[in-house]
Motif scaffolding. Structure first.
Motif: not given
Length: 128
Positions: A83-84, A78-79, A100-102
């Motif tokens: 990532t987990t 996923s963009i 970090g984080g989306g």
């Protein structure tokens, strides 16, 4: 497997280039190829046209096969979400980097900073 298909693909490409260059020029492009060459009969033109079509189809098929082969082991990503990461064996929780984080996480944090928390039940009005 992939190496074999790449070698076949490159052989088709080299043959296709040679076949296209052997054909007679029909338009005046650069003014070359209008004279009688060693391959100027009608039968040769039909043979070269068919050979070009077959080689073009082979080029198309090997290109599709190589792209499918390249993406065969790729996992979806996923963009938007980060990532987990796998959990450590000790049971400790992983630290999340502050930068970090989306995109969705940063939007949620900025929304929480702007709006006060919602009341859990009815409250009496406060005087100012």
């Amino acid at each position: 497997m992939q190496t074999v298909v790449i070698v076949i693909h490159l052989m088709i490409v080299a043959t296709l280039i040679a076949t296209v260059l052997l054909q007679k020029s029909e338009g005046g492009g650069l003014g070359i190829g209008g004279g009688a060459g060693f391959m100027s009969s009608r039968g040769t033109a039909n043979l070269l046209s068919r050979t070009t079509a077959i080689l073009a189809a082979g080029f198309f098929v090997t290109s599709l096969f190589l792209s499918w082969l390249a993406s065969y082991d790729r996992k979806p990503s996923s963009i938007i979400l980060p990532t987990t990461q796998s959990q450590p064996a000790g049971g400790a929780t992983p630290t999340v980097p502050s930068s970090g984080g989306g995109v969705l996480d940063s939007l949620k944090k900025s929304e929480e900073r702007q709006s006060p928390p919602a009341p859990s039940g009815p409250e009496a009005p406060r005087s100012q």
